[in-house]
Design a protein around this motif. Structure first.
Motif, short mmCIF file in Angstrom:
data_model
loop_
_atom_site.label_atom_id
_atom_site.label_comp_id
_atom_site.label_asym_id
_atom_site.label_seq_id
_atom_site.Cartn_x
_atom_site.Cartn_y
_atom_site.Cartn_z
N SER A 44 -15.41 25.83 -3.57
CA SER A 44 -14.51 25.89 -2.41
C SER A 44 -13.80 24.56 -2.20
N LYS A 45 -14.22 23.53 -2.92
CA LYS A 45 -13.63 22.21 -2.74
C LYS A 45 -12.18 22.17 -3.24
N THR A 46 -11.41 21.23 -2.70
CA THR A 46 -10.02 21.06 -3.07
C THR A 46 -9.91 20.32 -4.40
N GLU A 66 -10.80 25.82 -4.31
CA GLU A 66 -10.65 26.54 -3.05
C GLU A 66 -11.00 28.03 -3.17
N ALA A 100 -1.47 26.94 1.83
CA ALA A 100 -2.24 26.65 3.05
C ALA A 100 -1.35 26.66 4.29
N ARG A 146 -6.09 20.53 1.78
CA ARG A 146 -6.21 21.90 1.29
C ARG A 146 -4.83 22.45 0.95
N SER A 149 -6.03 27.09 1.32
CA SER A 149 -7.05 27.62 2.23
C SER A 149 -7.11 26.76 3.48
N GLU A 150 -7.92 27.20 4.43
CA GLU A 150 -8.21 26.40 5.62
C GLU A 150 -9.69 26.57 5.96
N THR A 151 -10.30 25.48 6.39
CA THR A 151 -11.70 25.49 6.77
C THR A 151 -11.80 25.44 8.30
N THR A 183 -14.24 29.67 5.87
CA THR A 183 -13.06 29.37 5.06
C THR A 183 -12.13 30.57 5.06
N THR A 185 -8.95 32.32 3.11
CA THR A 185 -8.16 32.35 1.88
C THR A 185 -7.39 33.66 1.82
#
Length: 283
Positions: A44-46, A66, A100, A146, A149-151, A183, A185
């Motif tokens: 999930s990391k950028t 992501e 994003a 990002r 996505s957005e967290t 998260t 997506t």
């Protein structure tokens, strides 16, 4: 055994759950590289979060960012080159998710429609992200960068979470539960789709390959479903997070120690990769 390729989650798998470092697995990574076995981050990391780990471990294979929103492939990695995709200075980028900016716009609409208050990484300062996550300034900025996505970092009630998820679904997005945060997506993206596409590229180039997947949580279920052999490492308390209805080998070790176990068995071919363990029920 055909040539193995390894798709790996990061947090709590290759990286220590508490320190976010890969040092415990560094020697195993080096041994896999000596055997010319690709190591593909699937997290999930950028991009900006993953690149320092790639540099630290001297990994130059493709990686998935992501939660499957994009595949980044170093130029000239596959021959012939992959056409008709976005190109940056360093990578060919296969984009599977929406930008994003579009996700943040959808979340702003949902706030207005539902009167719910919640924050994402993009709504917070670097200092605020550091306080919430314990990350360094550089890591916090990388986490905020990002692209697909957005967290959501706000703790939400079940009802609020359901309202947000329903509104996102109507707009073509999905709400995923990670280790600590939520998260958002594109609904059509997941780790499994990206793994399947990238495995196909390897098979086009190399012929028969065996895809191995290593992870620790339900967020890795799509990854597990897309590989030939799936391996789940233990959580810090020594348990496995329940993931029903999938054939997964439970590794008897925590995080990076479990990652080392899979790497050793991959190198020595001690584990019978030609068979899969039967699906297990959640415990």
């Amino acid at each position: 055994m055909t040539r193995p390729i390894i798709f790996t989650d990061l947090d709590g798998t290759l990286l220590d759950f508490s320190t976010y470092t890969p040092d415990e697995a560094r020697s195993s990574v080096a041994r896999l590289q000596q055997e010319n076995i690709p190591i593909i981050f699937c997290s999930s990391k950028t991009r900006r979060e993953q690149e320092p780990y790639r540099t630290h471990l001297n990994i130059s294979d493709p990686f998935i960012v992501e939660n499957g929103s994009a595949i980044l492939i170093p130029h000239q990695y596959f021959t012939p080159p992959i056409p008709e995709h976005k190109r940056t200075e360093a990578y060919v980028v296969i984009e599977l998710g929406n930008p994003a900016e579009a996700i943040r716009h959808a979340l702003a609409e949902i706030r207005r429609e539902t009167n719910l208050t919640f924050d994402g990484f993009s709504d917070l300062t670097e200092e605020a992200v550091r306080q919430i996550t314990g990350l360094s300034p550089a890591q916090a900025n990388a986490a905020r960068a990002r692209e697909y996505s957005e967290t959501i970092v706000t703790s939400l009630s079940n009802l609020a979470r359901e309202k947000i998820a329903t509104a996102l679904t109507a707009r073509g997005y999905q709400l995923l539960s990670g280790g600590r945060f939520l998260t958002v997506t594109s609904a059509q993206t997941d780790k499994g789709r990206a793994v399947t596409l990238l495995t196909h590229l390897y098979r086009q180039r190399d012929g028969k390959v065996t895809a191995l997947g290593i992870g620790d949580s339900r967020n890795d279920a799509a990854l597990f479903a897309a590989v030939d052999h799936a391996y789940q490492v233990q959580k810090p308390d020594g348990t496995w997070e329940p993931i029903p209805d999938l054939a997964i080998h439970r590794v008897p070790a925590i995080g990076p120690a479990g990652w080392n176990w899979v790497a050793e068995n991959c190198i020595t071919q001690k584990h019978p990769f030609s068979t899969r363990t039967p699906p297990y029920a959640g415990v």
